[in-house]
Design an enzyme around this catalytic site. Structure first.
Site, mmCIF file in Angstrom:
data_model
loop_
_atom_site.group_PDB
_atom_site.id
_atom_site.type_symbol
_atom_site.label_atom_id
_atom_site.label_comp_id
_atom_site.label_asym_id
_atom_site.label_seq_id
_atom_site.Cartn_x
_atom_site.Cartn_y
_atom_site.Cartn_z
ATOM 1 N N LYS A 13 45.739 40.409 57.601
ATOM 2 C CA LYS A 13 45.178 41.546 58.341
ATOM 3 C C LYS A 13 44.717 41.143 59.743
ATOM 4 C CE LYS A 13 41.909 42.991 55.519
ATOM 5 N NZ LYS A 13 41.987 41.989 54.442
ATOM 6 N N ARG A 88 36.153 49.417 52.213
ATOM 7 C CA ARG A 88 36.511 48.499 51.133
ATOM 8 C C ARG A 88 36.114 49.050 49.774
ATOM 9 N NH1 ARG A 88 36.487 43.468 54.312
ATOM 10 N NH2 ARG A 88 37.070 41.677 53.076
ATOM 11 N N ARG A 127 43.409 28.259 55.070
ATOM 12 C CA ARG A 127 42.511 28.738 56.099
ATOM 13 C C ARG A 127 41.240 27.891 56.041
ATOM 14 N NH1 ARG A 127 41.790 35.253 56.007
ATOM 15 N NH2 ARG A 127 39.990 34.786 54.727
ATOM 16 N N ARG A 129 37.931 28.855 56.718
ATOM 17 C CA ARG A 129 36.690 29.610 56.877
ATOM 18 C C ARG A 129 35.696 29.172 55.813
ATOM 19 N NH1 ARG A 129 37.829 35.858 57.289
ATOM 20 N NH2 ARG A 129 36.601 35.891 55.374
ATOM 21 N N ARG A 140 36.838 36.952 45.540
ATOM 22 C CA ARG A 140 37.199 38.002 46.500
ATOM 23 C C ARG A 140 38.467 38.739 46.085
ATOM 24 N NH1 ARG A 140 37.634 36.157 52.029
ATOM 25 N NH2 ARG A 140 37.747 34.052 51.245
#
Ligand code: AMP
Length: 188
Positions: A13, A88, A127, A129, A140
């Site tokens: 996204k 969400r 990633r 993060r 998640r």
């Protein structure tokens, strides 16, 4: 244009949103970015959100709706925007609908990036993060299935949803997004 970009964590996204806003010249409204900025600034709101974000849970609806409401009041949102990571939950979608009504506006399109779960996990582990640990990734993805995926039907029944295959290179995915936008403008 007022667009929502939907998709699970790791669907691309952020990358695709950046390209879309550059092309369409509209602001990029990412609630995740707004919350991270609040944390970096040490704001009360940021600190409240931190505990949820670190565990992969969603931040309470009222808090997120509040920051979106404030952001939509800014001048640069008057000619459209791209919402990334919001709504969400179904209550957030209902609140967004109210915010739009208050401003006598509507969404133009909801773009969904659809990616298989094995690919999502692979991408998220690459990633770097702080909330991308193996435990929070699983959490998640479950949160997305349970709380966010009902929005696909929500927007599909309202005739707003365009689902895009999110596998492949960023260029390939972007091309599909552009096609969906083109199709939308041909139909309106
Ligand atoms: P993102 O950058 O979109 O992946 O969001 C990172 C984290 O911020 C999420 O795991 C949530 O904890 C929180 N977050 C972002 N957007 C929302 C939202 N619309 N509702 C609730 N929590 C959110």
């Amino acid at each position: 244009m007022r667009i929502v970009l939907l998709g699970p964590p790791g669907a691309g996204k952020g990358t695709q949103a950046q390209r879309l806003v550059d092309d369409l010249q509209i602001p990029h409204l990412s609630t995740g970015e707004m919350l991270r900025a609040g944390q970096d600034a040490g704001s009360e709101l940021g600190l409240m959100a931190a505990q949820y974000m670190e565990s992969g849970q969603l931040v309470p609806d009222e808090l997120v709706v509040g920051i979106v409401d404030q952001r939509l009041q800014q001048q640069d949102c008057q000619n459209g925007y791209l919402l990334d990571g919001f709504p969400r939950t179904v209550p957030q979608a209902d609140s967004l609908s109210e915010l739009l009504q208050q401003r006598s506006t509507k969404l133009d399109l909801v773009l969904e990036l659809n990616v298989a779960e094995e690919e999502l996990i692979k991408r998220l582990l690459q990633r770097k993060r702080p909330d991308d640990t193996r435990e929070t990734i699983t959490e998640r993805l479950q949160v997305y299935q349970k709380q966010t995926s009902p929005l696909l039907e929500y927007y599909s029944t309202r005739g707003l949803l365009a689902s895009i295959v999110g596998q492949g290179t960023p260029d390939e995915v972007y091309e599909r997004l552009r096609e969906a936008l083109q199709q939308h403008s041909d139909n309106t």
